[in-house]
Design an enzyme around this catalytic site. Structure first.
Site, PDB file in Angstrom:
ATOM      1  N   LYS A 140      -1.830 -13.235  -5.594  1.00 15.95           N
ATOM      2  CA  LYS A 140      -1.292 -14.498  -5.096  1.00 15.95           C
ATOM      3  C   LYS A 140      -0.494 -15.216  -6.190  1.00 15.95           C
ATOM      4  O   LYS A 140       0.567 -15.780  -5.930  1.00 15.95           O
ATOM      5  CB  LYS A 140      -2.422 -15.394  -4.606  1.00 15.95           C
ATOM      6  N   HIS A 272       7.073  22.922  22.473  1.00 11.57           N
ATOM      7  CA  HIS A 272       7.238  21.563  22.973  1.00 11.57           C
ATOM      8  C   HIS A 272       5.918  20.991  23.505  1.00 11.57           C
ATOM      9  O   HIS A 272       5.862  20.426  24.599  1.00 11.57           O
ATOM     10  CB  HIS A 272       8.338  21.504  24.026  1.00 11.57           C
TER      11      HIS A 272
END
Length: 510
Positions: A140, A272
């Site tokens: 921070k 696929h």
């Protein structure tokens, strides 16, 4: 404004000490005062380097079995103070709080402890409190403090302080702050997911640290990424890098073969995301040969997977085919040499790794989440609904077809015979279209459907499918049932000598 900061003091308190020694020595060489706790303090002292115990600053020892060591205003004040704020500066002097410019902290190994199967109390003790608080505080206040939150960043940090002679830039500090918030958010996500294993709260939290940039997505104009631990699941022995589409096909292959994990030698070929060939036989070579016969055209460029070791004779057959990926639990030495004959062929050993219990996909402006389909139809769960009952051989084929149907795109119909996929109709908008597609495909590859079985992923609303299947030679049918017109299909079967069983479980795959 000059945003460069010369470090004068550092707090070091880490669980992992590998790679820490050169950092400690460099900070000492730069004249940085070191503060530490517990095992890290001893580690630094054993290097012959001066270190100030945090308890000398706070006047409190480590208490509650080590649960409270750094949670004190004199520690967090040293991290969170704003060095350009007159009020903060005055309070630092008033309360004799030492300035801390660098914080090197990592976290207790919560995820590893969970993965080890440790008892809950051990897991709870690995929920870091002080460490996570220090990381958040230092990140921070990146304007004044540099935070190192993981041993993975030790090397990068050492480079920064060495090149800067102890001075860091705002860009450096902000970059390390970003890494720190990534660490803290991932940690909190892992803890929440542990406590929410039963999905008591309808909340989705996903955090993946291992991101891999792919060549592209489904198509070259799309970016693609994979987030996960591929190396844990597979040992890659050979071949090029896997693509986005490769990974989707590998996922489909692994999930399909999971249904046959403990069966006789079984081989599948996928294209696929759907199987174009599947067979169970006495040998894996014959299983491959018969799987390939299911659709030798679609098999070109496919994904191959076996549930047992691939031997040399099977590898010789595989080598005749151009395929993208081969997956097996192991390979004989001779088989491996044969398969390596194609430089781009990807060869994978599948390791025993737990797969996620939930499926996640984007939808509209959000995501859809569902439980994985763990239901597998078994002979014991079949309900015969026709006068004619399937033979034991037909039941084996029905279960074989049902397993495959579960992993084929809806709407789907699967035709099988003697534990071999004859053909399937995949992804059709009509179940009749799916069946006709399967029949036509089977005929194109010279399959004799007389005596075959049919599996459907959902119920038949009309008797048209069983009638078409009957005329093609199908003798036994497996389907979920549940249509208000089930009796129409049952009546047709009774009138024409077909056997039908119902499972009570639908297996849509969209």
């Amino acid at each position: 404004m000059n945003t460069a900061k010369k470090a004068s003091a550092a707090l070091i308190s880490v669980f992992h000490k590998d790679g820490l020694e050169p950092i400690v020595k460099k900070l000492d060489e730069l004249g940085v005062t070191l503060y530490s706790t517990g095992g890290t303090e001893k580690f630094i002292r054993d290097l012959g380097i001066n270190v100030v115990p945090v308890e000398d600053v706070t006047s409190y020892p480590s208490i509650l079995g080590g649960r409270v060591k750094t949670l004190h205003p004199k520690v967090f004040g040293g991290i969170l103070n704003r060095q350009d704020n007159d009020s903060d500066i005055a309070q630092m002097e008033e309360f004799e709080i030492p300035q801390l410019d660098i914080v090197i902290v990592d976290l207790y190994p919560f995820e590893k402890t969970v993965a080890s199967g440790a008892p809950e109390q051990d897991i709870i003790e690995k929920i870091d409190i002080g460490g996570i608080s220090l990381i958040r505080a230092a990140a921070k206040n990146f304007k004044d403090v540099l935070c190192v939150s993981s041993m993975e960043d030790y090397e990068g940090f050492l480079k920064v302080i060495s090149e800067g002679n102890g001075t860091t830039t705002l860009e450096d500090r902000k970059r390390f702050a970003s890494k720190a918030f990534n660490v803290s958010s991932h940690y909190d996500t892992a803890i929440f997911n542990y406590f929410n294993q039963n999905h008591d709260e309808a909340v989705l939290k996903i955090s993946e640290q291992n991101g891999q940039v792919l060549r592209y997505g489904e198509n070259p104009h799309q970016k693609g990424f994979f987030f996960g631990d591929f190396e844990a699941m597979f040992t890659k022995l050979h071949g090029k890098e896997l693509s986005y589409n490769n990974l989707l096909d590998v996922d489909a292959a692994v999930n399909l073969m999971g249904e046959f994990k403990n069966d006789a030698p079984t081989f599948a070929i996928l294209k696929h995301n759907n199987a174009c060939g599947l067979a169970t036989r006495d040998t894996i070579r014959q299983a491959y040969v018969d799987a390939l016969a299911g659709d030798p055209v679609s098999a070109f460029g496919g994904i191959l997977i076996s549930n047992v070791e691939i031997d040399a004779s099977t590898a010789e057959e595989i080598h005749k085919l151009f395929c993208e990926v081969v997956i097996a639990p192991s390979y004989s030495a001779d088989a491996l040499e044969i398969l390596k004959g194609k430089k781009n062929r990807i060869i994978l050993i599948q390791n025993e790794v737990a797969l996620p219990d939930t499926l996640v996909r984007t939808c509209l402006n959000g995501v859809l989440v569902q439980d994985k389909d763990f239901k597998t139809d078994t002979a014991d769960g079949l309900t015969p609904v026709t006068d004619k009952k399937p033979s034991s051989e037909e039941i084996e084929d029905l279960i074989f077809a049902s397993k495959l149907c579960k992993h084929t795109k809806s709407n789907t119909i699967v035709l099988a015979k003697n534990k071999q996929l004859c053909a399937s109709g995949t992804g059709q908008t009509s179940r009749v279209d799916a069946l006709n597609q399967a029949i036509n495909k089977a005929k194109s590859f010279n399959f004799e459907l007389d005596g075959a079985v049919m599996a459907s992923d959902a119920f038949f609303p009309f008797p048209d499918c069983v009638e078409i299947a009957d005329k093609a030679g199908v003798k036994s049918v497996i389907q979920p049932g549940g249509s208000i017109k089930d009796q129409l299909s049952i009546d047709y079967c009774n009138e024409n000598g077909l056997a039908m069983v119902m499972t009570g479980t639908r297996h849509f795959k969209h």
